[in-house]
Write a protein that holds these residues in place. Structure first.
Motif, PDB file in Angstrom:
ATOM      1  N   SER A  71      14.664  36.988 -15.181  1.00  0.00           N
ATOM      2  CA  SER A  71      16.098  37.203 -15.348  1.00  0.00           C
ATOM      3  C   SER A  71      16.827  35.859 -15.390  1.00  0.00           C
ATOM      4  O   SER A  71      16.234  34.800 -15.132  1.00  0.00           O
ATOM      5  N   LYS A  72      18.114  35.900 -15.661  1.00  0.00           N
ATOM      6  CA  LYS A  72      18.936  34.690 -15.690  1.00  0.00           C
ATOM      7  C   LYS A  72      18.871  33.957 -14.346  1.00  0.00           C
ATOM      8  O   LYS A  72      18.759  32.731 -14.308  1.00  0.00           O
ATOM      9  N   VAL A  73      18.903  34.684 -13.245  1.00  0.00           N
ATOM     10  CA  VAL A  73      18.830  34.059 -11.913  1.00  0.00           C
ATOM     11  C   VAL A  73      17.503  33.312 -11.755  1.00  0.00           C
ATOM     12  O   VAL A  73      17.471  32.163 -11.286  1.00  0.00           O
ATOM     13  N   GLU A  74      16.407  33.922 -12.157  1.00  0.00           N
ATOM     14  CA  GLU A  74      15.090  33.276 -12.046  1.00  0.00           C
ATOM     15  C   GLU A  74      14.979  32.086 -12.998  1.00  0.00           C
ATOM     16  O   GLU A  74      14.387  31.060 -12.655  1.00  0.00           O
ATOM     17  N   ILE A  75      15.550  32.208 -14.176  1.00  0.00           N
ATOM     18  CA  ILE A  75      15.526  31.107 -15.144  1.00  0.00           C
ATOM     19  C   ILE A  75      16.367  29.939 -14.633  1.00  0.00           C
ATOM     20  O   ILE A  75      15.978  28.775 -14.786  1.00  0.00           O
ATOM     21  N   ASP A  76      17.500  30.247 -14.004  1.00  0.00           N
ATOM     22  CA  ASP A  76      18.320  29.173 -13.432  1.00  0.00           C
ATOM     23  C   ASP A  76      17.548  28.397 -12.371  1.00  0.00           C
ATOM     24  O   ASP A  76      17.694  27.175 -12.266  1.00  0.00           O
ATOM     25  N   ARG A  77      16.710  29.076 -11.599  1.00  0.00           N
ATOM     26  CA  ARG A  77      15.857  28.376 -10.617  1.00  0.00           C
ATOM     27  C   ARG A  77      14.848  27.468 -11.322  1.00  0.00           C
ATOM     28  O   ARG A  77      14.617  26.343 -10.902  1.00  0.00           O
ATOM     29  N   LEU A  78      14.251  27.965 -12.402  1.00  0.00           N
ATOM     30  CA  LEU A  78      13.319  27.136 -13.180  1.00  0.00           C
ATOM     31  C   LEU A  78      14.045  25.926 -13.770  1.00  0.00           C
ATOM     32  O   LEU A  78      13.517  24.814 -13.775  1.00  0.00           O
ATOM     33  N   ALA A  79      15.264  26.149 -14.253  1.00  0.00           N
ATOM     34  CA  ALA A  79      16.030  25.087 -14.907  1.00  0.00           C
ATOM     35  C   ALA A  79      16.380  23.952 -13.952  1.00  0.00           C
ATOM     36  O   ALA A  79      16.669  22.837 -14.397  1.00  0.00           O
ATOM     37  N   LEU A  80      16.342  24.193 -12.647  1.00  0.00           N
ATOM     38  CA  LEU A  80      16.602  23.121 -11.684  1.00  0.00           C
ATOM     39  C   LEU A  80      15.596  21.983 -11.827  1.00  0.00           C
ATOM     40  O   LEU A  80      15.898  20.834 -11.508  1.00  0.00           O
ATOM     41  N   ALA A  81      14.405  22.295 -12.319  1.00  0.00           N
ATOM     42  CA  ALA A  81      13.383  21.272 -12.546  1.00  0.00           C
ATOM     43  C   ALA A  81      13.687  20.440 -13.785  1.00  0.00           C
ATOM     44  O   ALA A  81      13.069  19.408 -14.014  1.00  0.00           O
ATOM     45  N   CYS A  82      14.642  20.891 -14.588  1.00  0.00           N
ATOM     46  CA  CYS A  82      14.997  20.231 -15.851  1.00  0.00           C
ATOM     47  C   CYS A  82      16.506  20.013 -15.907  1.00  0.00           C
ATOM     48  O   CYS A  82      17.186  20.565 -16.773  1.00  0.00           O
ATOM     49  N   PRO A  83      17.052  19.234 -14.981  1.00  0.00           N
ATOM     50  CA  PRO A  83      18.510  19.100 -14.932  1.00  0.00           C
ATOM     51  C   PRO A  83      19.074  18.358 -16.136  1.00  0.00           C
ATOM     52  O   PRO A  83      18.452  17.439 -16.663  1.00  0.00           O
ATOM     53  N   SER A  84      20.236  18.803 -16.572  1.00  0.00           N
ATOM     54  CA  SER A  84      20.965  18.104 -17.629  1.00  0.00           C
ATOM     55  C   SER A  84      22.378  18.659 -17.682  1.00  0.00           C
ATOM     56  O   SER A  84      22.612  19.815 -17.345  1.00  0.00           O
ATOM     57  N   SER A  85      23.285  17.835 -18.106  1.00  0.00           N
ATOM     58  CA  SER A  85      24.667  18.280 -18.273  1.00  0.00           C
ATOM     59  C   SER A  85      24.829  18.855 -19.675  1.00  0.00           C
ATOM     60  O   SER A  85      24.038  18.568 -20.568  1.00  0.00           O
ATOM     61  N   GLU A  86      25.871  19.629 -19.855  1.00  0.00           N
ATOM     62  CA  GLU A  86      26.124  20.187 -21.192  1.00  0.00           C
ATOM     63  C   GLU A  86      26.403  19.065 -22.186  1.00  0.00           C
ATOM     64  O   GLU A  86      25.961  19.111 -23.334  1.00  0.00           O
ATOM     65  N   ILE A  87      27.098  18.027 -21.748  1.00  0.00           N
ATOM     66  CA  ILE A  87      27.386  16.898 -22.642  1.00  0.00           C
ATOM     67  C   ILE A  87      26.087  16.234 -23.090  1.00  0.00           C
ATOM     68  O   ILE A  87      25.896  15.965 -24.272  1.00  0.00           O
ATOM     69  N   ALA A  88      25.178  15.987 -22.152  1.00  0.00           N
ATOM     70  CA  ALA A  88      23.894  15.365 -22.509  1.00  0.00           C
ATOM     71  C   ALA A  88      23.118  16.237 -23.482  1.00  0.00           C
ATOM     72  O   ALA A  88      22.483  15.737 -24.407  1.00  0.00           O
ATOM     73  N   ARG A  89      23.171  17.548 -23.288  1.00  0.00           N
ATOM     74  CA  ARG A  89      22.462  18.454 -24.202  1.00  0.00           C
ATOM     75  C   ARG A  89      23.083  18.419 -25.585  1.00  0.00           C
ATOM     76  O   ARG A  89      22.386  18.429 -26.592  1.00  0.00           O
ATOM     77  N   ARG A  90      24.402  18.384 -25.672  1.00  0.00           N
ATOM     78  CA  ARG A  90      25.079  18.417 -26.964  1.00  0.00           C
ATOM     79  C   ARG A  90      24.828  17.164 -27.795  1.00  0.00           C
ATOM     80  O   ARG A  90      24.869  17.227 -29.020  1.00  0.00           O
ATOM     81  N   VAL A  91      24.570  16.042 -27.150  1.00  0.00           N
ATOM     82  CA  VAL A  91      24.295  14.822 -27.916  1.00  0.00           C
ATOM     83  C   VAL A  91      22.810  14.467 -27.878  1.00  0.00           C
ATOM     84  O   VAL A  91      22.414  13.385 -28.246  1.00  0.00           O
ATOM     85  N   SER A  92      22.003  15.418 -27.423  1.00  0.00           N
ATOM     86  CA  SER A  92      20.548  15.303 -27.442  1.00  0.00           C
ATOM     87  C   SER A  92      20.004  14.174 -26.584  1.00  0.00           C
ATOM     88  O   SER A  92      18.963  13.597 -26.879  1.00  0.00           O
TER      89      SER A  92
END
Length: 135
Positions: A71-92
């Motif tokens: 679920s989204k909650v479980e994916i958010d926990r996984l995503a903690l291992a791959c931190p990034s800001s939305e700005i960093a993602r938008r400019v790759s």
């Protein structure tokens, strides 16, 4: 204007299970799941271009006869291992997130390029990027 994020394939599933799997995911911008894509044992496959782990609402993996989902909650926990800001993602500038499927419904995330990663059905460039090294 050139958008660098258009070259990003930032969420990759690496199948470390002993058999093939099939993966589907639900991105926040869509009301429908991705088509299922098969990944042989020992191979990897990225999600669609510019689909970051932080934007994923659900993941399904079919492993043999068994189906697993996150679920989204479980994916958010996984995503903690791959931190990034939305700005960093938008400019790759954000790093890739490797989802390592270990079999039996076990999934972990990491930012480090897995050793010996081989992509399913596409070239395996030495830089580890599924579609060749960025210049």
């Amino acid at each position: 204007m050139l958008l660098p994020a258009c070259d990003a394939w930032p969420t990759i599933v690496d199948n470390n299970a002993s058999r093939p799997i099939s993966v589907q995911y639900l991105h926040q911008d869509y009301d429908y799941w991705s088509a299922p894509f098969p990944i042989r044992a020992g191979r990897a496959m990225p999600f669609a271009q510019a689909h970051w782990i932080q934007e994923i609402k659900g993941i399904k993996i079919k492993d043999g006869r068994l189906n697993y989902s996150w679920s989204k909650v479980e994916i958010d926990r996984l995503a903690l291992a791959c931190p990034s800001s939305e700005i960093a993602r938008r400019v790759s500038f954000a790093g890739n997130c490797y989802l390592i499927y270990l079999g039996d419904g076990r999934l972990k995330a990491m930012t480090a390029l897995p050793d010996g990663i081989k992509y399913e059905g596409i070239g395996n460039d030495i830089c580890g990027h599924p579609f060749g090294c960025k210049q």
